[in-house]
Enzyme design. Structure first.
Site, PDB file in Angstrom:
ATOM      1  NE  ARG A 161     -35.013 -26.437   7.624  1.00 58.11           N
ATOM      2  CZ  ARG A 161     -34.415 -27.084   6.618  1.00 58.11           C
ATOM      3  NH1 ARG A 161     -34.563 -28.399   6.492  1.00 58.11           N
ATOM      4  NH2 ARG A 161     -33.653 -26.441   5.771  1.00 58.11           N
ATOM      5  CB  SER A 239     -36.161 -18.357  10.362  1.00 58.20           C
ATOM      6  OG  SER A 239     -35.035 -17.945   9.617  1.00 58.20           O
ATOM      7  CD  GLU A 335     -37.748 -22.731  11.855  1.00 56.74           C
ATOM      8  OE1 GLU A 335     -36.859 -23.576  11.734  1.00 56.74           O
ATOM      9  OE2 GLU A 335     -37.858 -21.743  11.094  1.00 56.74           O
TER      10      GLU A 335
END
Length: 409
Positions: A161, A239, A335
């Site tokens: 990520r 998320s 995130e």
């Protein structure tokens, strides 16, 4: 008043941008870049706004929304096809297009919100696939050099990520990407048990391509991973924490407690951020800040409701991370992308998260920023004085609410 960033993000938070441009014609990019590059503050580039947390005071510069569309196919050989997609294409649309064309390689990425141009930034992935697996080229504008460049995968610094684009925000704006996909009527081997169970196949099986893609959409919906259009969970950014790396000892302890641990392709052991939150006292539907709640379907997704602001959302993120750190000695990394002006504007000093049980510091939200994503139409910059004052008053009110919440807790 300028364009409110709240109207451009799925969290529906954020103040006005000094200037807001929409880029929809690829041929006009050189003119747009030339116009914007002369400004002191690096522009903030926005895609679908589904992973973006905009600051309450807005953005003190230009925000560019990437809205370029188009997908092109170029045969490579009998077994492979190059797919070139403009940055503004939604990732879900690109996946659906490739599946319909009988091309395998990104079929497990369906249903993920966001644009194609944002996918390399996060190295978007799911069910064992990530965009870096099939990426062959990124065409991007280099704001430092002042021209368009082509980057090969090895130049993009891909990891779990993350990427060079994420680590150096504001340096590049992705304009299009190229993928090398495989001609096949079957999907890639399934590596996730719950997806295999949904398709009634064994791990490693290769189900029909279209069936696998549809199963992914159904599984995301069932697990609360889809972005709803209405209801209490509609204002969200998916998320909010990455699955954190853990030591072998931590992984063993989590497994003993029947928690999930997986190993990423680079060999790193990672725990489930959602599991850690739930074993730190949080649960779906609970309130974690003024106007901020865990979604009704999963703890790892935070939703904004009446009274929420970017400041209260950040407060919730800090509080959740601190709680997990105190309970498990594991650090969670947020995130969502925040807007932040780049040099030569001086950035606000980052403060350490507050200790659990203590009131967070009163940050100067009027100077910090939060967010992430163009036929460029230049809009006149509005006067900022009145709106800045109003936002400052709102932020002061929020700090009072946060202090009260800390006292009540």
């Amino acid at each position: 008043m300028g364009e409110l960033l709240a109207d451009q993000t799925t969290l529906q938070l954020g103040g006005p941008a000094d200037r807001f441009l929409t880029h929809s014609d690829p041929t006009t990019w050189p003119d747009l870049a030339r116009c914007v590059r002369s400004e002191q503050v690096t522009p903030f580039v926005l895609g679908g706004g589904s992973n973006t947390l905009a600051d309450d005071t807005g953005y003190p510069g230009t925000v560019i929304r990437m809205a370029t569309l188009g997908i092109a196919l170029h045969p490579i050989d009998d077994d492979h096809m190059e797919v070139v997609a403009q940055a503004g294409e939604s990732l879900s649309s690109l996946v659906a297009f490739t599946v319909a064309e009988g091309l395998s390689g990104i079929e497990y990425l369906g249903g993920i919100p966001g644009t194609t141009g944002a996918a390399p930034v996060q190295n978007t992935g799911a069910y064992g696939q990530q965009i870096a697996d099939t990426l062959t080229r990124v065409t991007a504008y280099d704001w430092r050099l002042g021209h368009t460049v082509e980057l090969q995968p090895q130049e993009c610094g891909f990891g779990y990520r993350t990427s060079t684009f994420k680590n150096y925000p504001g340096r590049w704006t992705i304009l299009e990407i190229a993928l090398r996909l495989t001609r096949s009527t079957f999907a890639a081997p399934i590596g996730y048990r719950h997806l295999a169970d949904a398709l009634a196949v064994h791990l490693g099986a290769r189900p029909p391509l279209a069936e696998a893609a549809q199963a992914v959409l159904a599984d995301r919906q069932h697990r609360g991973l889809a972005l709803p259009t209405t209801g209490p969970d509609s204002r969200q950014a998916g998320s909010v924490f990455l699955n954190p790396p853990v030591t072998p000892a931590q992984a063993a302890a989590i497994r003993t407690a029947r928690g999930p641990v997986h190993r990423t392709p680079d060999g790193t052991l990672r725990a489930s951020a959602g599991w850690l939150l739930e074993h730190s006292g949080f649960h779906p539907g609970c309130q974690v800040g003024p106007g901020v709640y865990c979604s009704t379907g999963r703890t790892l997704t935070l939703t904004a409701r009446n009274g929420a602001t970017a400041a209260s959302f950040n407060y919730a993120l800090r509080m959740l991370a601190d709680s997990v750190l105190a309970a498990h000695q594991i650090q969670l990394r947020p995130e969502p992308v925040r807007t932040a002006p780049m040099a030569p504007v001086k950035r606000p000093q980052l403060l350490a998260p507050p200790a659990v049980g203590h009131r967070p510091p009163r940050l100067d939200w009027s100077r910090s920023s939060s967010l992430g994503e163009a036929k460029g139409i230049v809009l006149a910059s509005p006067s900022r004085g009145v709106e800045r004052q109003r936002h400052a008053e709102l932020v002061d009110s929020l700090h009072d609410a946060v202090d009260q919440a800390a006292d009540d807790g």
